[in-house]
Design a protein around this motif. Structure first.
Motif, mmCIF file in Angstrom:
data_model
loop_
_atom_site.group_PDB
_atom_site.id
_atom_site.type_symbol
_atom_site.label_atom_id
_atom_site.label_comp_id
_atom_site.label_asym_id
_atom_site.label_seq_id
_atom_site.Cartn_x
_atom_site.Cartn_y
_atom_site.Cartn_z
ATOM 1 N N ASN A 8 0.821 -1.205 0.000
ATOM 2 C CA ASN A 8 0.000 0.000 0.000
ATOM 3 C C ASN A 8 0.854 1.253 0.000
ATOM 4 O O ASN A 8 0.402 2.305 0.393
ATOM 5 C CB ASN A 8 -0.916 0.005 1.235
ATOM 6 C CG ASN A 8 -1.957 -1.074 1.152
ATOM 7 O OD1 ASN A 8 -2.340 -1.492 0.071
ATOM 8 N ND2 ASN A 8 -2.414 -1.532 2.299
ATOM 9 N N SER A 9 2.103 1.161 -0.458
ATOM 10 C CA SER A 9 3.008 2.303 -0.390
ATOM 11 C C SER A 9 2.541 3.473 -1.254
ATOM 12 O O SER A 9 2.864 4.608 -0.962
ATOM 13 C CB SER A 9 4.423 1.894 -0.778
ATOM 14 O OG SER A 9 4.438 1.447 -2.112
ATOM 15 N N THR A 10 1.799 3.213 -2.317
ATOM 16 C CA THR A 10 1.341 4.299 -3.166
ATOM 17 C C THR A 10 -0.071 4.759 -2.811
ATOM 18 O O THR A 10 -0.552 5.734 -3.364
ATOM 19 C CB THR A 10 1.382 3.894 -4.656
ATOM 20 O OG1 THR A 10 0.558 2.740 -4.830
ATOM 21 C CG2 THR A 10 2.806 3.602 -5.096
ATOM 22 N N GLU A 11 -0.730 4.064 -1.911
ATOM 23 C CA GLU A 11 -2.083 4.442 -1.512
ATOM 24 C C GLU A 11 -2.029 5.642 -0.576
ATOM 25 O O GLU A 11 -1.249 5.683 0.365
ATOM 26 C CB GLU A 11 -2.747 3.265 -0.806
ATOM 27 C CG GLU A 11 -4.208 3.474 -0.531
ATOM 28 C CD GLU A 11 -4.838 2.228 0.043
ATOM 29 O OE1 GLU A 11 -5.572 2.377 1.022
ATOM 30 O OE2 GLU A 11 -4.587 1.148 -0.487
ATOM 31 N N THR A 12 -2.855 6.645 -0.843
ATOM 32 C CA THR A 12 -2.890 7.835 -0.005
ATOM 33 C C THR A 12 -4.271 8.005 0.604
ATOM 34 O O THR A 12 -5.268 7.518 0.062
ATOM 35 C CB THR A 12 -2.544 9.110 -0.803
ATOM 36 O OG1 THR A 12 -3.503 9.280 -1.833
ATOM 37 C CG2 THR A 12 -1.142 9.049 -1.377
ATOM 38 N N SER A 26 0.718 9.154 2.684
ATOM 39 C CA SER A 26 1.040 7.849 2.112
ATOM 40 C C SER A 26 1.999 7.193 3.098
ATOM 41 O O SER A 26 2.343 7.788 4.114
ATOM 42 C CB SER A 26 1.671 7.997 0.724
ATOM 43 O OG SER A 26 2.942 8.586 0.808
ATOM 44 N N SER A 27 2.423 6.008 2.802
ATOM 45 C CA SER A 27 3.292 5.310 3.755
ATOM 46 C C SER A 27 4.635 6.007 3.957
ATOM 47 O O SER A 27 5.244 5.886 5.006
ATOM 48 C CB SER A 27 3.518 3.872 3.309
ATOM 49 O OG SER A 27 4.185 3.860 2.061
ATOM 50 N N ASP A 28 5.079 6.770 2.969
ATOM 51 C CA ASP A 28 6.397 7.397 3.083
ATOM 52 C C ASP A 28 6.401 8.922 2.946
ATOM 53 O O ASP A 28 7.447 9.540 2.980
ATOM 54 C CB ASP A 28 7.346 6.806 2.045
ATOM 55 C CG ASP A 28 6.875 7.035 0.612
ATOM 56 O OD1 ASP A 28 5.702 7.370 0.422
ATOM 57 O OD2 ASP A 28 7.697 6.868 -0.305
ATOM 58 N N ARG A 29 5.221 9.556 2.808
ATOM 59 C CA ARG A 29 5.202 10.996 2.571
ATOM 60 C C ARG A 29 3.954 11.652 3.146
ATOM 61 O O ARG A 29 2.888 11.071 3.177
ATOM 62 C CB ARG A 29 5.248 11.254 1.071
ATOM 63 C CG ARG A 29 5.029 12.714 0.716
ATOM 64 C CD ARG A 29 5.228 12.966 -0.720
ATOM 65 N NE ARG A 29 6.673 13.089 -0.885
ATOM 66 C CZ ARG A 29 7.273 13.257 -2.024
ATOM 67 N NH1 ARG A 29 6.591 13.280 -3.129
ATOM 68 N NH2 ARG A 29 8.573 13.393 -2.087
#
Length: 80
Positions: A8-12, A26-29
């Motif tokens: 789900n890294s691209t899911e916002t 998102s998972s990283d931003r």
């Protein structure tokens, strides 16, 4: 087959900060769209940095809340 590619890294999703402001997480931003402190809207390039260009606010992850139906009346509805 591994599920490594099914992340789900691209899911916002939309978040607020103690019920104020608006951001995309998102998972990283974190993209800070509307500052919860000064209520100013950030431009796309600055929003991607995750801080407010107007007052310098840096969001704390502990203050993040998911946007719920209670938050979607008024300004947030027009943005989402």
């Amino acid at each position: 087959m591994s599920n490594d590619t099914d992340t789900n890294s691209t899911e916002t999703h939309h978040v607020t900060f103690l019920g104020r402001g608006l951001a995309l997480r998102s998972s990283d931003r974190l993209t800070l769209l509307i500052c919860p402190l000064c209520s100013q809207r950030n431009g796309a390039r600055i929003a991607a940095l995750g801080t407010c260009v107007w007052c310098g606010y840096e969001p704390s992850p502990r203050d993040e809340e998911p946007v719920t139906m209670a938050h979607t009346c008024g300004e947030a509805t027009t943005i989402i």
